[in-house]
Design an enzyme around this catalytic site. Structure first.
Site, PDB file in Angstrom:
ATOM      1  N   LYS A 111       0.818  -1.221   0.000  1.00 54.69           N
ATOM      2  CA  LYS A 111       0.000   0.000   0.000  1.00 54.69           C
ATOM      3  C   LYS A 111       0.847   1.263   0.000  1.00 54.69           C
ATOM      4  O   LYS A 111       0.429   2.299  -0.505  1.00 54.69           O
ATOM      5  CB  LYS A 111      -0.953   0.004   1.202  1.00 54.69           C
ATOM      6  CG  LYS A 111      -2.101  -0.970   1.036  1.00 54.69           C
ATOM      7  CD  LYS A 111      -3.241  -0.690   2.002  1.00 54.69           C
ATOM      8  CE  LYS A 111      -4.424  -1.589   1.690  1.00 54.69           C
ATOM      9  NZ  LYS A 111      -5.542  -1.392   2.586  1.00 54.69           N
ATOM     10  N   LYS A 192      -4.481  -9.404  -5.530  1.00 58.37           N
ATOM     11  CA  LYS A 192      -5.744  -9.850  -4.922  1.00 58.37           C
ATOM     12  C   LYS A 192      -6.862  -8.845  -5.195  1.00 58.37           C
ATOM     13  O   LYS A 192      -6.618  -7.652  -5.352  1.00 58.37           O
ATOM     14  CB  LYS A 192      -5.559 -10.100  -3.431  1.00 58.37           C
ATOM     15  CG  LYS A 192      -5.602  -8.863  -2.584  1.00 58.37           C
ATOM     16  CD  LYS A 192      -5.838  -9.193  -1.119  1.00 58.37           C
ATOM     17  CE  LYS A 192      -5.987  -7.882  -0.355  1.00 58.37           C
ATOM     18  NZ  LYS A 192      -7.175  -7.790   0.447  1.00 58.37           N
ATOM     19  N   LYS A 195     -11.346  -4.017  -2.391  1.00 58.40           N
ATOM     20  CA  LYS A 195     -12.447  -3.054  -2.537  1.00 58.40           C
ATOM     21  C   LYS A 195     -11.955  -1.633  -2.764  1.00 58.40           C
ATOM     22  O   LYS A 195     -12.701  -0.797  -3.266  1.00 58.40           O
ATOM     23  CB  LYS A 195     -13.398  -3.127  -1.330  1.00 58.40           C
ATOM     24  CG  LYS A 195     -12.755  -2.828   0.004  1.00 58.40           C
ATOM     25  CD  LYS A 195     -13.805  -2.864   1.101  1.00 58.40           C
ATOM     26  CE  LYS A 195     -13.461  -3.820   2.228  1.00 58.40           C
ATOM     27  NZ  LYS A 195     -12.175  -3.613   2.884  1.00 58.40           N
TER      28      LYS A 195
END
Ligand code: AQP
Length: 327
Positions: A111, A192, A195
């Protein structure tokens, strides 16, 4: 008796990855264990969120927890920020954490990779997650594969604390399904499904309309060749779609292969869209009843009340062990 805690971030619309990897197991577990499920909004703010959208996502997530089949008579459902003990123990767990072990977390590395300036909260988020789990003395934590490393860190922090200050924490075990615990993106089978991915075509949300589901599946990347064969190495994209098909139909992979023997990608995708649409329909119908109801507010208030009571018992023990505070 098992005690279970798991949380989901209201960082976007829930995907079928969240559902297959985590939520569907919560429903089964509610009959076997003392369950706490939370909406981890303090985790969501580790990256900037639009306040109105965050509020909506919290309510949507709460309604989805119930729509997939969690029964508030059986489980404690609450929002993390309604239980201040999480941030209190969160700080204490940050103080038990080492820079090096947090730097090793792959989710943090992924991230933060593209960020110009990295929020400190994104770095320390696994310590807050450890607090979430340890406050309820959870014995088991059902999560998708991507969270395994964080649960291992939770165990290390709990063991370190117990070793230094006395046995306060139960050491939790991760519970990861052997199958379906890692659903990949529709546009890239090497990352992966998430959302918060800005590309909406990379995921199927639990609230996507049938037409949107059809379109997204049609667009999903496939592999070279034309066989419907489960081979995660050679045919990563098709294998991911087959996993979704198997999960929604309850079939084994052998049955799925048999069913699509001789079929092409087009036919497979058409049937896949149908099973996903049919699987999500009852969840979506219940969602639309629950979302606007005042019953939802009541469930969350009662859940938070119960969670605060349990959490405070652990926090009091922790503070005594540490020697902080007056009591
Ligand atoms: N692709 C996935 N396959 C299987 N399980 C998954 N989970 C997440 N993605 C997949 C599981 O869903 C639960 C809730 O996840 P989370 O909201 O706490 O955070 P996350 O793991 O970071 O999920 P997302 O969707 O990728 O959120 P963002 O985009 O905000 O980071 C967890 O049990 C997780 O394992």
């Amino acid at each position: 008796v098992k005690t279970i805690l798991s949380g989901i971030q209201p960082s976007g619309l829930l995907t079928i990855g969240n559902y297959l990897g985590a939520m569907q197991h919560f429903v089964r577990l509610q009959d076997e264990a003392d369950c706490y499920f939370c909406i981890v909004d303090y985790h969501a703010i580790t990256v900037p969120q639009d306040p109105q959208e965050l509020k909506d996502n919290i309510r949507r997530l709460a309604a989805l927890y119930l729509a997939v089949g969690l029964d508030p008579q059986k489980v404690t459902l609450f929002t993390q920020s309604d239980v201040p003990q999480h941030t209190e123990l969160g700080w204490i767990m940050i103080c038990q954490s080492h820079m090096g072990e947090l730097e090793r977390m792959t989710q943090y590395k992924d991230k933060s990779k593209k960020m110009k300036s990295i929020p400190v909260g994104l770095f320390t988020y696994p310590s807050l997650q450890a607090a979430d789990i340890l406050l309820y003395q959870a014995t088991h934590v059902p999560v998708g594969e991507d969270q395994k490393q964080h649960i291992e860190l939770t165990r290390d922090l709990a063991e370190r604390f117990n070793h230094r200050y006395g046995e306060v924490f139960v050491i939790p075990e991760p519970m990861i399904a052997s199958f379906g615990a890692r659903i990949m993106s529709l546009d890239d089978p090497t990352s992966k499904m998430s959302k918060s991915n800005p590309n909406e075509n990379s995921y199927i949300s639990l609230l996507d309309e049938p037409k949107v589901i059809e379109k997204k599946i049609k667009r999903a990347v496939t592999d070279s060749g034309h066989e419907i064969r489960f081979d995660p190495e050679e045919k990563a994209a098709i294998s991911n779609l087959m996993t979704i098909y198997a999960q929604f139909t309850g079939q084994t992979m052998a049955e799925v292969e048999q069913h699509f023997k001789g079929s092409g990608y087009g036919q497979f995708k058409k049937e896949l869209a149908e099973v996903v649409i049919d699987g999500l329909r009852p969840i979506q119908e219940r969602f639309h009843d629950i979302y606007p109801s005042s019953e939802l507010d009541r469930v969350l208030e009662e859940g938070a009340q119960k969670a605060r009571e349990t959490a405070q018992q652990t926090l009091t023990k922790v503070k005594q062990a540490l020697g902080v505070g007056l009591k």
